[in-house]
Scaffold this active site. Structure first.
Site, short mmCIF file in Angstrom:
data_model
loop_
_atom_site.label_atom_id
_atom_site.label_comp_id
_atom_site.label_asym_id
_atom_site.label_seq_id
_atom_site.Cartn_x
_atom_site.Cartn_y
_atom_site.Cartn_z
N ASP A 177 8.21 2.59 14.03
CA ASP A 177 8.70 1.37 14.68
C ASP A 177 10.15 1.05 14.33
OD1 ASP A 177 7.97 0.85 12.07
OD2 ASP A 177 6.97 -1.05 12.48
N ASP B 235 1.18 4.77 1.77
CA ASP B 235 0.67 5.66 2.82
C ASP B 235 1.32 7.03 2.67
OD1 ASP B 235 -0.82 3.61 3.97
OD2 ASP B 235 0.92 2.88 5.08
N ASP C 245 0.85 -1.19 0.00
CA ASP C 245 0.00 0.00 0.00
C ASP C 245 0.89 1.25 0.00
OD1 ASP C 245 1.00 -0.15 2.60
OD2 ASP C 245 -0.86 -0.99 3.37
P1 ATP Z 1 3.24 -3.61 5.08
O1 ATP Z 1 4.04 -3.90 3.87
O2 ATP Z 1 2.84 -4.84 5.85
O3 ATP Z 1 2.06 -2.69 4.85
P2 ATP Z 1 4.19 -1.42 6.67
O4 ATP Z 1 5.52 -1.13 7.31
O5 ATP Z 1 3.71 -0.44 5.64
O6 ATP Z 1 4.25 -2.88 6.07
P3 ATP Z 1 1.77 -0.78 8.08
O7 ATP Z 1 1.05 -1.61 9.10
O8 ATP Z 1 1.11 -0.48 6.80
O9 ATP Z 1 3.14 -1.55 7.82
O10 ATP Z 1 2.22 0.54 8.82
C1 ATP Z 1 2.64 1.71 8.11
C2 ATP Z 1 3.75 2.42 8.86
O11 ATP Z 1 3.26 2.85 10.13
C3 ATP Z 1 4.95 1.54 9.20
O12 ATP Z 1 5.85 1.47 8.12
C4 ATP Z 1 5.54 2.26 10.40
O13 ATP Z 1 6.30 3.37 10.02
C5 ATP Z 1 4.29 2.79 11.11
N1 ATP Z 1 3.84 1.87 12.17
C6 ATP Z 1 2.98 0.83 12.07
N2 ATP Z 1 2.80 0.24 13.26
C7 ATP Z 1 3.58 0.91 14.14
C8 ATP Z 1 3.82 0.78 15.54
N3 ATP Z 1 3.26 -0.18 16.26
N4 ATP Z 1 4.68 1.67 16.12
C9 ATP Z 1 5.26 2.65 15.40
N5 ATP Z 1 5.07 2.81 14.07
C10 ATP Z 1 4.24 1.97 13.45
MG MG Z 2 1.81 -0.49 4.70
#
Ligand code: ATP
Ligand code: MG
Length: 451
Positions: free
Chosen positions: A140, A66, A64
């Site tokens: 994170d 963001d 996705d």
């Molecule tokens: P994916 O490919 O699974 O979507 P992602 O890293 O984009 O991986 P998301 O759940 O979409 O994961 O979260 C988007 C962003 O939000 C992460 O990249 C991170 O920067 C932030 N994030 C998500 N969860 C947390 C958390 N528990 N604490 C701090 N930051 C977080």
């Molecule tokens: Mg994501």
């Protein structure tokens, strides 16, 4: 910018210009570009953030896109008529694009949770708006904290995320123990991304995970469940499992395996080996599903597979010679134990719990019927027949450790689909609404139960 003072090595961002990184504008989703441009034209800053930047840098298609901005949710909402504000913990705006895509836009947040003098509250709320460096520090992992800025085609890095991407390192931002205390789910995220990318988990992050995994129990069950499904469906569940076992985080999520992981029922492979086989099979199926070659395994099917080695050790399922009332009794015991040890801690829906029990409790008779090559008519008429047959076949493959080529998995799916029309005839009593669980024509079939 006061927050940055807590992180001496990140006072200034590293700006990576277009000639030093592989991300090109054309790699970014058109709708995401549209949203970023519109924000910029309205005088706001906008950045591609999180996993989108990480995946593009690594040359993978992001799941996705963001976007973060300095506009407040109300301002974003006004700019995009087709949008909605969602979220209680974090308010963000979903922009609904003509293509059907949904782009999530969040306002940059402060790093209030990093406040070193603040109380050590676990899961402290963090809803105050902030600046770019603060927003980077509250994320994170370093590799998830990069901002991509469209106008100059630059990456802005406050945490050393680009270095970690180059060095294949997973690192929690800031002091790992403190960040884990604030939100224990970050341990699961560190392991997930290590499993997905094949990166190494940095020492302090790993140690803090090994020391603190029990704190996951402070998190709301629904969050744990959602994070667990991301691990199980992501296509790297087998690697995830190895990290989860080594750190012992697995036992916090699945306490029912704590004492039996190395038990081997009836001279079969140990529970650990069986789980490895099962999860590599699950990975194969998920990867095929991601490529549109088959449908996703349903959540209940996946969880039943995960519980299978435990059920084998506890009830010797495969060698039970039971029918009728005894199956009912077995279902009751399974339901009680699964609720107690697994389903309630994950807040699983009742229908999912029931489907797990159905799959496990029917296994003994499938073992018997398949061995004798007899599939009684009454059994074939059951709504759960095809699901249980597939469960039986996958479980046999997994337990024996028999490797499965993509072809053999396809064949398995085909066998079930080919069988379908005969078994899927509606019974006299079936209501119009109910439809077969493995209908090859309708979405949600094959591996999924009814929607
Ligand atoms: P994916 O490919 O699974 O979507 P992602 O890293 O984009 O991986 P998301 O759940 O979409 O994961 O979260 C988007 C962003 O939000 C992460 O990249 C991170 O920067 C932030 N994030 C998500 N969860 C947390 C958390 N528990 N604490 C701090 N930051 C977080
Ligand atoms: Mg994501």
């Amino acid at each position: 910018m006061t927050g940055v003072l807590h992180f001496p090595d990140s006072e200034l961002p590293r700006i990576i210009t277009a000639d030093s990184h592989p991300i090109r504008r054309k790699m970014i989703d058109k709708d995401a570009v549209f949203v970023m441009r519109k924000l910029n034209q309205a005088g706001f800053a906008s950045y591609l953030v999180g996993g989108g930047v990480r995946d593009l840098y690594l040359g993978k298609p992001p799941k996705d896109f963001d976007i973060s901005t300095d506009a407040r949710p109300g301002q974003i909402r006004k700019l995009f008529p087709n949008s909605a504000i969602i979220g209680r913990r974090f308010r963000l705006v979903q922009v609904f694009c003509k293509s059907g895509k949904v782009i999530e836009v969040s306002t940059l947040r402060s790093l209030s949770e990093h406040d070193l003098d603040g109380p050590e509250a676990i899961l402290a709320p963090n809803n105050t708006y902030g600046q770019l460096p603060e927003d980077a520090q509250r994320r994170d992992l370093t590799i998830n904290s990069l901002f991509y800025e469209l106008e100059n085609n630059t990456i802005i890095d406050y945490t050393g995320g680009v270095n970690d991407l180059d060095r294949s390192t997973i690192r929690i931002i800031g002091e790992p123990e403190k960040r884990i205390n604030r939100d224990p789910v970050r341990m699961m995220r560190a392991i997930r991304h290590a499993a997905r990318t094949g990166f190494t988990i940095e020492k302090a992050t790993w140690q803090a995970t090994c020391d603190n995994h029990h704190k996951l129990l402070y998190c709301p069950p629904s969050r744990l469940r959602d994070e667990l499904f991301k691990d199980l469906y992501g296509g790297s569940a087998c690697r995830w499992f190895n990290f989860a076992i080594e750190s012992e985080l697995f036992f916090t999520l699945f306490p029912l395996y704590r004492t039996i992981l190395f038990s081997s029922p009836n001279n079969q492979p140990t529970c650990r080996e069986q789980l490895q086989h099962l999860l590599s099979l699950v990975d194969q199926i998920n990867r095929q599903a991601q490529n549109g070659k088959c449908r996703k395994l349903s959540q209940s099917f996946l969880l039943a597979l995960l519980l299978l080695p435990w059920a084998e050790v506890t009830y010797e399922l495969s060698s039970l010679k039971i029918k009728g009332g005894a199956i009912y009794q077995l279902s009751k015991k399974l339901r009680y134990n699964i609720d107690e040890l697994f389903a309630i801690p994950f807040n699983l829906r009742k229908s999912i719990r029931q489907e797990i029990v159905t799959l496990l409790a029917n296994l003994p008779q499938f073992v018997r019927f398949v061995q004798n090559d007899t599939h009684p008519k009454w059994l074939k008429k059951k709504s759960y027949y095809l699901q249980c047959l597939l469960f039986f076949r996958l479980s046999q493959k997994a337990i024996s450790g028999e490797s499965s080529s993509a072809e053999s998995l396809d064949n398995l799916v085909d066998t079930i689909s080919a069988d379908s029309p005969r078994h899927l005839k509606k019974s006299k009593h079936s209501k119009k609404k109910s439809r077969p669980a493995f209908s090859p024509k309708k979405k949600g079939g094959i591996f999924g139960f009814r929607k």
